[in-house]
Design a protein around this motif. Structure first.
Motif, PDB file in Angstrom:
ATOM      1  N   THR A 134       0.884  -1.159   0.000  1.00  0.00           N
ATOM      2  CA  THR A 134       0.000   0.000   0.000  1.00  0.00           C
ATOM      3  C   THR A 134       0.917   1.202   0.000  1.00  0.00           C
ATOM      4  O   THR A 134       1.441   1.601   1.038  1.00  0.00           O
ATOM      5  CB  THR A 134      -0.920   0.022   1.236  1.00  0.00           C
ATOM      6  OG1 THR A 134      -1.716  -1.159   1.250  1.00  0.00           O
ATOM      7  CG2 THR A 134      -1.845   1.233   1.195  1.00  0.00           C
ATOM      8  N   GLY A 135       1.177   1.748  -1.187  1.00  0.00           N
ATOM      9  CA  GLY A 135       2.209   2.764  -1.310  1.00  0.00           C
ATOM     10  C   GLY A 135       3.565   2.135  -1.012  1.00  0.00           C
ATOM     11  O   GLY A 135       3.923   1.114  -1.585  1.00  0.00           O
ATOM     12  N   LYS A 136       4.299   2.714  -0.065  1.00  0.00           N
ATOM     13  CA  LYS A 136       5.611   2.176   0.307  1.00  0.00           C
ATOM     14  C   LYS A 136       5.512   1.093   1.375  1.00  0.00           C
ATOM     15  O   LYS A 136       6.492   0.411   1.681  1.00  0.00           O
ATOM     16  CB  LYS A 136       6.508   3.312   0.823  1.00  0.00           C
ATOM     17  CG  LYS A 136       6.842   4.372  -0.221  1.00  0.00           C
ATOM     18  CD  LYS A 136       7.727   5.455   0.383  1.00  0.00           C
ATOM     19  CE  LYS A 136       8.079   6.529  -0.636  1.00  0.00           C
ATOM     20  NZ  LYS A 136       8.925   7.593  -0.038  1.00  0.00           N
ATOM     21  N   PHE A 137       4.340   0.955   1.963  1.00  0.00           N
ATOM     22  CA  PHE A 137       4.176   0.063   3.101  1.00  0.00           C
ATOM     23  C   PHE A 137       3.717  -1.332   2.678  1.00  0.00           C
ATOM     24  O   PHE A 137       3.107  -1.519   1.625  1.00  0.00           O
ATOM     25  CB  PHE A 137       3.150   0.650   4.082  1.00  0.00           C
ATOM     26  CG  PHE A 137       3.520   2.004   4.614  1.00  0.00           C
ATOM     27  CD1 PHE A 137       4.446   2.136   5.629  1.00  0.00           C
ATOM     28  CD2 PHE A 137       2.943   3.160   4.089  1.00  0.00           C
ATOM     29  CE1 PHE A 137       4.797   3.376   6.123  1.00  0.00           C
ATOM     30  CE2 PHE A 137       3.281   4.414   4.573  1.00  0.00           C
ATOM     31  CZ  PHE A 137       4.217   4.520   5.594  1.00  0.00           C
ATOM     32  N   ILE A 138       3.997  -2.322   3.532  1.00  0.00           N
ATOM     33  CA  ILE A 138       3.513  -3.676   3.298  1.00  0.00           C
ATOM     34  C   ILE A 138       2.029  -3.720   3.640  1.00  0.00           C
ATOM     35  O   ILE A 138       1.625  -3.293   4.728  1.00  0.00           O
ATOM     36  CB  ILE A 138       4.293  -4.686   4.164  1.00  0.00           C
ATOM     37  CG1 ILE A 138       5.775  -4.708   3.761  1.00  0.00           C
ATOM     38  CG2 ILE A 138       3.697  -6.085   4.031  1.00  0.00           C
ATOM     39  CD1 ILE A 138       6.647  -5.572   4.656  1.00  0.00           C
ATOM     40  N   ARG A 139       1.225  -4.215   2.716  1.00  0.00           N
ATOM     41  CA  ARG A 139      -0.224  -4.278   2.946  1.00  0.00           C
ATOM     42  C   ARG A 139      -0.551  -5.457   3.853  1.00  0.00           C
ATOM     43  O   ARG A 139      -0.062  -6.562   3.650  1.00  0.00           O
ATOM     44  CB  ARG A 139      -0.976  -4.419   1.614  1.00  0.00           C
ATOM     45  CG  ARG A 139      -2.495  -4.384   1.779  1.00  0.00           C
ATOM     46  CD  ARG A 139      -3.204  -4.380   0.437  1.00  0.00           C
ATOM     47  NE  ARG A 139      -2.980  -5.613  -0.318  1.00  0.00           N
ATOM     48  CZ  ARG A 139      -3.637  -6.753  -0.095  1.00  0.00           C
ATOM     49  NH1 ARG A 139      -4.527  -6.835   0.881  1.00  0.00           N
ATOM     50  NH2 ARG A 139      -3.378  -7.826  -0.828  1.00  0.00           N
ATOM     51  N   ILE A 140      -1.405  -5.194   4.858  1.00  0.00           N
ATOM     52  CA  ILE A 140      -1.824  -6.234   5.786  1.00  0.00           C
ATOM     53  C   ILE A 140      -3.332  -6.202   5.965  1.00  0.00           C
ATOM     54  O   ILE A 140      -3.985  -5.196   5.681  1.00  0.00           O
ATOM     55  CB  ILE A 140      -1.153  -6.083   7.173  1.00  0.00           C
ATOM     56  CG1 ILE A 140      -1.426  -4.678   7.746  1.00  0.00           C
ATOM     57  CG2 ILE A 140       0.336  -6.370   7.093  1.00  0.00           C
ATOM     58  CD1 ILE A 140      -0.983  -4.497   9.196  1.00  0.00           C
ATOM     59  N   ASP A 141      -3.894  -7.338   6.464  1.00  0.00           N
ATOM     60  CA  ASP A 141      -5.317  -7.353   6.791  1.00  0.00           C
ATOM     61  C   ASP A 141      -5.484  -7.042   8.277  1.00  0.00           C
ATOM     62  O   ASP A 141      -4.529  -6.631   8.954  1.00  0.00           O
ATOM     63  CB  ASP A 141      -5.954  -8.692   6.410  1.00  0.00           C
ATOM     64  CG  ASP A 141      -5.394  -9.873   7.213  1.00  0.00           C
ATOM     65  OD1 ASP A 141      -4.668  -9.645   8.215  1.00  0.00           O
ATOM     66  OD2 ASP A 141      -5.681 -11.024   6.836  1.00  0.00           O
TER      67      ASP A 141
END
Length: 469
Positions: free
Chosen positions: A295-302
């Motif tokens: 998500t952008g530069k970040f790791i996407r998490i639930d």
């Protein structure tokens, strides 16, 4: 070197990582944690803890300096104080060292194996760690990424020489005569105010129309007032453009600034502290070897901190805002329990955010504007000017504010600004976590005389019958 196999591998021993590893160890999960630096991560080593130590020292020095000037209403007078910043930093380092040892001890007590070195992914189940004694391969059923964040570096103001990040600011051996702070967020103002109290001439350069833009103007007004009282020059709507060096580094440097009206200006500074945000640490450890959604530069998490790849979780700053140590800790604890087979979920609505400026700011839940977007609301605000305990501490500037739904009085958000209000964060968070209504807070007997009474009075005010205002 012999290959290690484990059920859980945690990469990064910051607040999120070490809490995750400790809880997993407590639950009997075979756990390994990898850390290249000292345990505790940014927060413990070069962030939360050392900055609060420096802030406290600055507050104490300013109090004594105020008394020496004959300005204390308490009737206390002393001779002029002298600050030895080297000793202050040594005291701060001692606290950090004790906490480092404490974290290491807790990991050992929980049965967690610690590997010191830099981890790099080979694949979704295998990590190679470069240690002092050679390469160590670790295979794990589940991996938790907790690599944290790092200060954002401006291309036209690279760190080095007079340009420093918060890390270097917390290790200075002397108070700079002139300090320019680029960025008027919480880190810039916390440190800028501390150095101003210690005698530095501070200028804050902020590109937004106002400082602390993530908070509403009513909440930040006492902080802005205090900035002026400390003699800190605040340039809003201004953009830092680069460094103009006249002579040796640190001896006549100037920060080039484009002011709000489009003119060019120079801010003289011995040190230029850049605090324009933090970025996730996603490079240098083989993230390209595994296919994780971003998500952008970040790791996407639930909502359970699972990444897009089975068996890999991510927690803390590397997953995005809010970049708060206690958020990472809560995520780490939850993930450990999920790995151990427990049913767990996590709700981020009740995460307090604290800004350790002078006065302090606390927010939890929705702001008035955010709450209004959801429907009709009630707001109760109680000023510390009407609170006896605040008066006895010379802390009358500030207030507590409660935001609730108009129909059923469910509390949606709580904010406060004032001396020492960070300690009210637990009460505010608990109220939201428990689903409190205005009547619950108003009906709770609050000890007298305390600043916490302002919380009860704010709820009473929202109900239409505050007692002390």
């Amino acid at each position: 070197m012999k290959e290690i196999s484990c059920k859980l591998l945690v990469i990064g021993a910051g607040p999120g990582g070490y809490v995750c590893a400790i809880r997993a160890g407590q639950l009997g999960v075979d756990t390994v944690i990898v850390e290249a630096g000292k345990p505790g991560g940014t927060c413990l080593n070069v962030g939360c803890i050392p900055s609060k130590a420096l802030i406290h020292a600055a507050e104490e020095f300013e109090k004594v300096a105020h008394m020496a000037g004959g300005k204390s209403p308490l009737g206390i007078s002393v001779s002029a104080p002298v600050l030895d910043l080297g000793k202050t930093v040594a005291w701060k380092d001692g606290i950090v060292s004790r906490l480092n040892s404490g974290v290491a001890g807790l990991l050992k007590k929980a049965g967690v194996k610690t590997v010191h070195g830099w981890a790099t992914f080979r694949d979704g189940k295998t990590v190679e760690v470069e240690t002092e004694t050679g390469s160590q391969v670790i295979r794990a059923e589940t991996i938790v990424i907790a690599t944290g964040s790092a200060p954002v570096e401006l291309p036209f103001l690279p760190f080095g020489g007079p340009v420093i990040s918060s890390t270097e600011a917390l290790a200075l051996s002397a108070v700079p005569k002139k300090l320019a702070v680029v960025g008027g967020g919480y880190i810039g103002l916390e440190l800028g105010m501390a150095f101003a109290k210690m005698g530095a001439e501070v200028t804050v350069v902020e590109a937004m129309p106002r400082v602390l833009a993530q908070y509403d103007a009513e909440l930040t007004r006492p902080v802005v007032k205090r900035l002026a009282a400390l003699g800190i020059e605040v340039m809003t709507g201004a953009k830092a453009k680069g460094l103009s060096t006249q002579g040796q580094a640190g001896k006549g440097d100037a920060l080039l600034v484009e002011t709000a009206d489009g003119k060019n200006a120079k801010v003289s500074a011995d040190k230029i502290l850049v605090t324009v945000g933090r970025k996730p640490v996603t490079e240098g450890w083989g993230l390209d070897q595994i296919d994780l959604d971003r998500t952008g530069k970040f790791i996407r998490i639930d909502d359970q901190c699972r990444s897009s790849m089975r068996g890999i979780f991510a927690i803390g700053d590397v997953t995005g805002e809010p970049m708060l140590a206690h958020r990472a800790m809560a995520q780490g604890e939850m993930v450990a329990e999920i790995v151990a087979g427990h049913k767990r979920n996590w709700d981020k609505r009740a995460i307090p955010a604290v800004c350790f400026t002078d006065p302090e700011l606390v927010t939890v839940g929705l702001s008035p504007e955010e709450a209004k977007a959801q429907g009709e609301i009630k707001i109760g605000l109680f000023p510390f000017a009407a609170n006896g305990r605040a008066m006895t501490k010379l802390g009358e500037d500030g207030f507590v504010r409660v935001v609730a739904r108009a129909d059923n009085h469910l509390v949606l958000g709580i904010q406060a600004v004032g001396q020492g209000v960070s300690e009210l964060a637990a009460a505010f968070g608990l109220a939201l976590e428990m689903g409190a209504r205005l009547e619950d807070i108003a009906g709770t007997v609050h000890a007298h005389p305390t600043q916490g009474e302002g919380f009860q009075e704010a709820a009473l005010k929202a109900l239409g019958h505050a007692l002390h205002i």
